[in-house]
Enzyme design. Sequence first.
Site, PDB file in Angstrom:
ATOM      1  N   ALA A  66      31.247   6.237   1.545  1.00 27.74           N
ATOM      2  CA  ALA A  66      31.227   5.972   0.114  1.00 27.74           C
ATOM      3  C   ALA A  66      30.560   4.620  -0.147  1.00 27.74           C
ATOM      4  CB  ALA A  66      32.645   5.988  -0.437  1.00 27.74           C
ATOM      5  N   TYR A 187      39.980   8.116  -6.856  1.00 30.76           N
ATOM      6  CA  TYR A 187      39.110   7.048  -7.335  1.00 30.76           C
ATOM      7  C   TYR A 187      38.726   7.311  -8.799  1.00 30.76           C
ATOM      8  CZ  TYR A 187      39.312   5.893  -2.406  1.00 30.76           C
ATOM      9  OH  TYR A 187      39.773   5.584  -1.145  1.00 30.76           O
ATOM     10  N   ARG A 325      36.574  12.813  11.342  1.00 26.04           N
ATOM     11  CA  ARG A 325      37.010  12.021  12.492  1.00 26.04           C
ATOM     12  C   ARG A 325      36.353  12.432  13.811  1.00 26.04           C
ATOM     13  NH1 ARG A 325      42.994  12.591  10.186  1.00 26.04           N
ATOM     14  NH2 ARG A 325      41.927  14.478   9.454  1.00 26.04           N
TER      15      ARG A 325
HETATM   16  C1  FNR Z   1      37.613   9.146   5.243  1.00 21.28           C
HETATM   17  N1  FNR Z   1      37.364  10.040   4.209  1.00 21.28           N
HETATM   18  C2  FNR Z   1      36.519   9.686   3.178  1.00 21.28           C
HETATM   19  N2  FNR Z   1      36.271  10.544   2.150  1.00 21.28           N
HETATM   20  C3  FNR Z   1      35.363  10.243   1.205  1.00 21.28           C
HETATM   21  O1  FNR Z   1      35.144  11.049   0.304  1.00 21.28           O
HETATM   22  N3  FNR Z   1      34.676   9.059   1.251  1.00 21.28           N
HETATM   23  C4  FNR Z   1      34.891   8.137   2.221  1.00 21.28           C
HETATM   24  O2  FNR Z   1      34.234   7.095   2.236  1.00 21.28           O
HETATM   25  C5  FNR Z   1      35.878   8.430   3.194  1.00 21.28           C
HETATM   26  N4  FNR Z   1      36.178   7.540   4.163  1.00 21.28           N
HETATM   27  C6  FNR Z   1      37.012   7.875   5.207  1.00 21.28           C
HETATM   28  C7  FNR Z   1      37.221   6.968   6.249  1.00 21.28           C
HETATM   29  C8  FNR Z   1      38.000   7.335   7.325  1.00 21.28           C
HETATM   30  C9  FNR Z   1      38.188   6.358   8.431  1.00 21.28           C
HETATM   31  C10 FNR Z   1      38.587   8.613   7.369  1.00 21.28           C
HETATM   32  C11 FNR Z   1      39.399   9.046   8.554  1.00 21.28           C
HETATM   33  C12 FNR Z   1      38.402   9.494   6.339  1.00 21.28           C
HETATM   34  C13 FNR Z   1      37.835  11.439   4.305  1.00 21.28           C
HETATM   35  C14 FNR Z   1      36.876  12.287   5.149  1.00 21.28           C
HETATM   36  O3  FNR Z   1      35.636  12.487   4.490  1.00 21.28           O
HETATM   37  C15 FNR Z   1      37.458  13.685   5.488  1.00 21.28           C
HETATM   38  O4  FNR Z   1      37.741  14.363   4.291  1.00 21.28           O
HETATM   39  C16 FNR Z   1      38.712  13.595   6.322  1.00 21.28           C
HETATM   40  O5  FNR Z   1      38.548  12.698   7.399  1.00 21.28           O
HETATM   41  C17 FNR Z   1      39.134  14.968   6.857  1.00 21.28           C
HETATM   42  O6  FNR Z   1      38.179  15.496   7.726  1.00 21.28           O
HETATM   43  P1  FNR Z   1      38.390  15.456   9.342  1.00 21.28           P
HETATM   44  O7  FNR Z   1      38.382  14.024   9.736  1.00 21.28           O
HETATM   45  O8  FNR Z   1      39.728  16.088   9.613  1.00 21.28           O
HETATM   46  O9  FNR Z   1      37.251  16.249   9.887  1.00 21.28           O
HETATM   47  C1  8K6 Z   2      39.389   2.546   8.007  1.00 20.73           C
HETATM   48  C2  8K6 Z   2      38.496   2.075   7.024  1.00 20.73           C
HETATM   49  C3  8K6 Z   2      39.138   1.198   6.082  1.00 20.73           C
HETATM   50  C4  8K6 Z   2      39.655   1.564   4.890  1.00 20.73           C
HETATM   51  C5  8K6 Z   2      39.304   2.367   3.871  1.00 20.73           C
HETATM   52  C6  8K6 Z   2      39.142   3.806   3.900  1.00 20.73           C
HETATM   53  C7  8K6 Z   2      38.969   4.388   2.577  1.00 20.73           C
HETATM   54  C8  8K6 Z   2      38.831   5.828   2.538  1.00 20.73           C
HETATM   55  C9  8K6 Z   2      40.028   6.601   2.755  1.00 20.73           C
HETATM   56  C10 8K6 Z   2      40.489   6.719   4.172  1.00 20.73           C
HETATM   57  C11 8K6 Z   2      41.868   6.236   4.406  1.00 20.73           C
HETATM   58  C12 8K6 Z   2      42.724   7.068   5.272  1.00 20.73           C
HETATM   59  C13 8K6 Z   2      44.046   7.339   4.686  1.00 20.73           C
HETATM   60  C14 8K6 Z   2      44.577   8.688   4.924  1.00 20.73           C
HETATM   61  C15 8K6 Z   2      45.402   9.243   3.827  1.00 20.73           C
HETATM   62  C16 8K6 Z   2      45.928  10.607   4.093  1.00 20.73           C
HETATM   63  C17 8K6 Z   2      46.829  11.111   3.022  1.00 20.73           C
HETATM   64  C18 8K6 Z   2      47.533  12.351   3.378  1.00 20.73           C
END
Ligand code: FNR
Ligand code: 8K6
Length: 355
Positions: A66, A187, A325
């Site tokens: 993002a 957001y 991930r």
């Molecule tokens: C995310 N996710 C996420 N989603 C999004 O719309 N914009 C973003 O910048 C982020 N950043 C982000 C950072 C990290 C460290 C994680 C783990 C996740 C959510 C991501 O796009 C996705 O929906 C989830 O991680 C679920 O998919 P996986 O990881 O199970 O394949």
């Molecule tokens: C690790 C990067 C630092 C922080 C920001 C990440 C912003 C995007 C959202 C990812 C955060 C993970 C939280 C998971 C929430 C799961 C809810 C069921």
Amino acid sequence: MTTQTAPNLLANLFETYSLNDTISLKNRILMAPLTRCMADANLVPTDDMVAYYERRAEAGLIITEATIIRPDGQGYPNTPGIFTQAQIAGWRKATDAVHAKGGKIFVQLWHTGRVSHPHFFGGGDVLAASAQKIEGSVPRMRELTYVTPKAATLEDIQGLVRDYAKAAENAIEAGFDGVEIHGANGYLIDTFLHHDSNRRTDEYGGTPANMSRFALEVVDAVAARIGKDRTGLRISPGAYFNMAADSRDRAVFDYFLPELESRDIAFLHIGIFDDSMQFDYLDGNASSYARAHYGKTLVGVGSYSAQSASEAIATDKFDLIAIGRPFIANSDYVARVRDGVELVPYSDEMLTSLV
Ligand code: FNR
Ligand code: 8K6
């Protein structure tokens, strides 16, 4: 295709897929947007980020982390922007590198809304649909407690719509194939789409059509600027992050999805961490709900393996899979799946470096 070692079952992931007449994907595996907090102090993508995306160019489509459309959209440290010439130039290196490897890349356009923090933009208002704050504080910066946002005025809303369109224009200047508007995960845009965060009584609140208005205005402004074929959207019909669930949200998305479908954009992408999560007011999981109400290209995501994604695509649950991930843990995710090579398991410690 050289898939001798890959189980036949996964072959559908390696089919080409046309989003429209403008954009064709070489396979159905997308890299999900993943915030990494590694941009420099001016929120410019670094050369390490360029190399990180370049390594993942085998994805059918990379959706970047993002990327904020303007300073007051920032809610986490060192998240990249796309509103200065230096940021555009930094992204240009990434898009050139991915294109040179035969990949495609969209930037995810972000304003964090009530999850933003004035610490990051030198003070000033935090904007959201209504003055409804979330509890908690910025991850990794726990001293920064979230503040009560200001309900965006009609003038604020017009400015925001303009700035999404400008960011989309900047994205094209930076060489992106398109943009994914971040309308998910609590957001800014999502604050309009849920009752927890939208208490407005004007034309942006109160009814499904009013609550959908801002999101559709952003989609329309971006599509008008760069083309609907280059415009994608991510939404979270199921509240699960930075948002409390409210069964009345169902009616909002029942209205929103057919409206969006009529816009004929490149794709709709679900925002969820685990797509097996059930939402009673959606009669099931988020992707099944979206599939039932939206007839165009749908991107599934959320704790899928290559195998479960392949099965979901084979049974028409969605058209494309985004992988998050596992793509952090395996820069060569696509090759490993294709060649039947075991994946490196993801762990949170991997977030401290760009591999
Ligand atoms: C995310 N996710 C996420 N989603 C999004 O719309 N914009 C973003 O910048 C982020 N950043 C982000 C950072 C990290 C460290 C994680 C783990 C996740 C959510 C991501 O796009 C996705 O929906 C989830 O991680 C679920 O998919 P996986 O990881 O199970 O394949
Ligand atoms: C690790 C990067 C630092 C922080 C920001 C990440 C912003 C995007 C959202 C990812 C955060 C993970 C939280 C998971 C929430 C799961 C809810 C069921």
